[in-house]
Scaffold this active site. Structure first.
Site, short mmCIF file in Angstrom:
data_model
loop_
_atom_site.label_atom_id
_atom_site.label_comp_id
_atom_site.label_asym_id
_atom_site.label_seq_id
_atom_site.Cartn_x
_atom_site.Cartn_y
_atom_site.Cartn_z
N ARG A 122 -38.71 -31.22 -82.24
CA ARG A 122 -38.60 -33.10 -82.84
C ARG A 122 -37.40 -32.96 -81.50
NH1 ARG A 122 -35.18 -33.75 -86.37
NH2 ARG A 122 -35.74 -31.97 -87.58
N TYR A 164 -46.03 -33.02 -81.09
CA TYR A 164 -44.75 -31.82 -81.32
C TYR A 164 -44.62 -32.60 -82.75
CZ TYR A 164 -43.47 -27.78 -84.18
OH TYR A 164 -43.26 -26.04 -84.27
N LYS A 189 -41.55 -37.62 -90.84
CA LYS A 189 -40.60 -38.17 -90.96
C LYS A 189 -40.79 -39.65 -90.64
CE LYS A 189 -39.30 -33.34 -91.00
NZ LYS A 189 -39.13 -32.93 -92.21
N HIS A 249 -34.98 -36.35 -98.10
CA HIS A 249 -35.97 -35.36 -97.37
C HIS A 249 -35.41 -34.52 -98.40
CE1 HIS A 249 -34.82 -32.79 -93.63
NE2 HIS A 249 -36.79 -32.56 -94.14
N SER A 309 -33.81 -29.32 -92.09
CA SER A 309 -34.70 -28.46 -91.53
C SER A 309 -34.77 -27.39 -90.87
CB SER A 309 -35.20 -29.41 -90.26
OG SER A 309 -35.52 -30.44 -90.45
N CYS A 330 -34.10 -24.73 -93.75
CA CYS A 330 -33.22 -24.08 -94.29
C CYS A 330 -33.63 -23.42 -95.08
CB CYS A 330 -31.64 -24.96 -94.38
SG CYS A 330 -30.93 -25.40 -93.20
N ASP A 385 -40.75 -30.53 -98.78
CA ASP A 385 -40.25 -31.11 -97.77
C ASP A 385 -39.85 -33.23 -98.15
OD1 ASP A 385 -38.76 -31.59 -95.08
OD2 ASP A 385 -40.37 -32.31 -94.14
N ARG A 412 -44.68 -22.94 -86.57
CA ARG A 412 -45.09 -23.74 -88.31
C ARG A 412 -46.64 -23.07 -88.06
NH1 ARG A 412 -40.66 -26.55 -90.14
NH2 ARG A 412 -39.48 -27.26 -88.53
O1 SAT Z 1 -40.94 -31.09 -87.19
S1 SAT Z 1 -40.73 -31.29 -88.99
O2 SAT Z 1 -39.56 -33.01 -88.08
O3 SAT Z 1 -42.45 -32.53 -89.22
C1 SAT Z 1 -40.41 -30.20 -89.01
C2 SAT Z 1 -38.69 -30.27 -89.71
O4 SAT Z 1 -37.99 -30.72 -88.60
O5 SAT Z 1 -38.57 -30.56 -90.59
MN MN Z 2 -38.25 -31.39 -92.90
#
Ligand code: SAT
Ligand code: MN
Length: 615
Positions: A71, A213, A222, A242, A264, A266, A289, A387
């Site tokens: 992100r 991405y 998100k 979240h 994110s 963690c 998530d 990922r």
């Molecule tokens: O790239 S994402 O936002 O889907 C994954 C994350 O940062 O939690």
């Molecule tokens: Mn996340």
């Protein structure tokens, strides 16, 4: 399907408007079928964007460009009518100005490409908690990932009928093709200064440009399920968070559902799929998530997972850290920015075994594998934010009720982050408002998920409720929303709130792998068990200046390695000096940002904490 098959006049008109602006060569309406998935994946393989994996059935590897690996928070905008509505923690541009800039970029941006119309549903199709969206995108990678991450297709158009509500989500990779030009197997995206991940909260509209991405491009995640949904939730009186959702069963067969907000990368996915080290306990997964939570008729808070898949961090995922994630990603999975082995498998750092022979790294370079499963910083074979996109239904510990349209009743909410000092292993808030206070002061080390700038990784920042990059409105008002919901609720039925920290460090102690004072992963079940018993009113806590903490001996340490038994007292006691510094930092640097939007209840909690620490 074509545009003419769309029976919803508003969707049709919007699609036609976007076609005029973006000028794709073709328009295709997704039906959500396996045949569609296979066809689009073949297109990616044929064009050199995707590599089929011989070792994993129906699974594929994609490599992005180095400028498009995560992100981009500094290119993410909450474009509400006023800057005050977006608040101090969001980037803001006046909506008219932003739309003018982006319209310029969008004009002709899909030339040489197909525009896909993706009808998608966040949450089980037809559930009263679910919400629908339409994503328009010129990226096959996005369509494929959306197939896994959300419920896609004709069934969603059927539910929408001729006048159902939907969130319009427009996405383009921002790389038009000239006559006869192709991507040549190179991940298409725009330069960083032309990337825009934009949200118009009053219109409940998403415009994303220039990145392919994850959270920048899979707009159901998100952008919709958190940034736009948080605004809807504020207006409708619920919570879009979240958070992972897990089901915990004790040895007596009693069940509790727990949500947890962590930034994110963690360990939300690992916690949601945890295999307990303590006998008789069981964890099953509802989500890893995002949680949408609403009060039920019985006064309890119920959560659903609006997603249908996992977009999990690959590095660090091993048979030891998260076997269930590995099994989830054994087939029908999309891998992004992992390394490729000679025998057609993926590999990443800390996968639990060294790779053999040669590897193609995430940048596409072939290099000799190292004898260990770690790599020097900056020379990783898999990008640290590599990922896997895997269907949730493939998870061996998915709870049977994970798609229950009513959701599951929540007993406890956890907050946490990566804090090498000060914050203990676990403490419980005194009440709801004190819990909101704990959520509001969460801090964490920055991870590779939130930035493409590696120099930022590891720095501590406040990440309230782990929603800092995902809150669609003024964070001060978001705190108030939590306080208001708590005040209206039946206090006995509210979830209990805990602050956990698996990441305390003592770098000088050579016995501790990575310097961590707590083993984490499966051993976090020891903390979950304590929390479970707290929710049942067990006499297992002591009152401390920061909240309720484990009574000596109340955390099960059977089978815990000796060096962790030795560090346990330090991570389950109050670091008074550290907390006084924390109070000072919150008072001087964190809370003032929110000005008049900061609820007075939180200042009262801060004053109270300081008083207790000093008494
Ligand atoms: O790239 S994402 O936002 O889907 C994954 C994350 O940062 O939690
Ligand atoms: Mn996340």
């Amino acid at each position: 399907m074509t545009i003419n098959d769309i029976k919803h006049p508003k969707i049709k008109a919007w699609v036609e408007e976007v076609v005029k602006m973006c000028q794709p060569d073709d328009v295709y309406v997704c039906d959500g079928s396996q045949a569609e998935y296979d066809r689009l994946m073949k297109k990616c393989v044929d064009s050199g964007l995707a590599t089929p994996l011989a070792k994993k059935p129906n699974s594929f590897l994609f490599r992005s460009l180095p400028s498009d690996v995560a992100r981009v928070e500094n290119r993410t905008f909450i474009s509400s009518k006023t800057q005050d509505a977006a608040g101090p923690t969001n980037n803001w541009i006046n909506p008219d100005e932003l739309k003018a800039t982006m319209t310029g970029l969008y004009t002709g941006c899909m030339k040489g490409r197909t525009m896909y119309v993706i009808p998608f549903c966040m949450g089980p199709v037809g559930s009263s908690i679910s919400k629908n969206g339409i994503e328009l995108t010129d990226s096959e990678y996005v369509v494929l990932n959306m197939h896994i991450m959300t419920r896609v297709g004709t069934k969603v158009l059927d539910v929408l009928g001729t006048d159902g509500t939907f969130v319009p989500c427009l996405h383009s990779v921002g790389k038009p093709l000239a006559e006869g030009e192709t991507d040549g197997g190179i991940w298409p995206c725009a330069d960083i200064e032309n990337k825009y991940i934009s949200h118009f909260p009053e219109e409940r509209l998403i415009w994303s440009y220039g990145s392919g991405y994850g959270g920048n491009a899979l707009l159901g995640k998100k952008c919709f399920a958190l940034r736009i949904a948080s605004v809807i939730a504020r207006d409708e009186g619920w919570l879009a968070e979240h958070m992972l959702i897990l089901k915990l069963t004790n040895p007596q067969g009693e069940v509790k559902y727990i949500t947890g907000a962590f930034p994110s990368a963690c360990g939300k996915t690992n916690l949601a799929m945890l295999i307990p080290t303590i006998p008789g306990w069981k964890v099953e997964t509802i989500g890893d998530d995002i949680a949408w939570m609403k009060f039920g008729k019985d006064g309890r808070l119920y959560a659903i997972n609006p997603e249908a898949g996992f977009f999990g961090v690959a590095p660090g995922t091993s048979a030891e850290s998260n076997k269930n994630a590995l099994i989830s990603a054994e087939k029908n999975t999309i891998f992004t920015n992992c390394a490729l082995t000679e025998d057609g498998d993926v590999w990443w750092e800390q996968i639990g075994y060294p790779a053999k022979g040669k590897l193609v790294d995430w940048k596409g370079n072939t290099r000799d594998a190292l004898p260990k499963d770690t790599s020097p910083k900056g020379e990783e074979f898999a990008h640290p934010n590599a990922r896997f996109t895997a269907p949730a239904a493939q998870c061996p510990c998915i709870a049977p009720e994970w798609e229950n349209p009513e959701g599951v009743p929540i007993s406890a909410i956890l907050f946490g982050g990566r804090r090498p000092s000060t914050v203990p292993l676990v403490h419980q808030s005194r009440n709801w408002n004190h819990g909101v206070f704990l959520g509001s002061i969460v801090g964490s080390e920055i991870t590779a998920a939130s930035t493409i700038d590696a120099s930022q990784v590891g720095k501590i920042r406040r990440d309230p409720f782990a929603i800092l990059p995902f809150c669609g409105y003024n964070m001060g008002d978001y705190f108030s929303h939590w306080i208001k919901l708590g005040a209206k609720a039946d206090q006995d039925k509210l979830p209990k709130i805990f602050y956990v920290n698996w990441f305390r460090k003592d770098d000088d102690n050579k016995n501790l792998p990575g310097g961590f004072m707590w083993p984490g992963y499966s051993d976090n079940s020891r903390v979950l068990a304590w929390i479970f018993d707290r929710c049942n009113g067990a006499d297992n806590a002591i009152d401390t200046p920061i909240g309720f903490m484990p009574k000596e001996g109340s955390i099960n340490t059977d089978g815990l390695a000796d060096h962790y038994k030795k560090t346990l007292p330090a991570i389950t006691s109050v670091d008074k000096e550290g907390w006084l510094k924390e109070v000072k930092d919150v008072r001087e640097n964190h809370y003032p940002k929110f000005g008049s939007h900061l609820p007075k209840e939180l200042v009262e909690c801060l004053d109270d904490l300081e008083k207790r620490l000093n008494s």
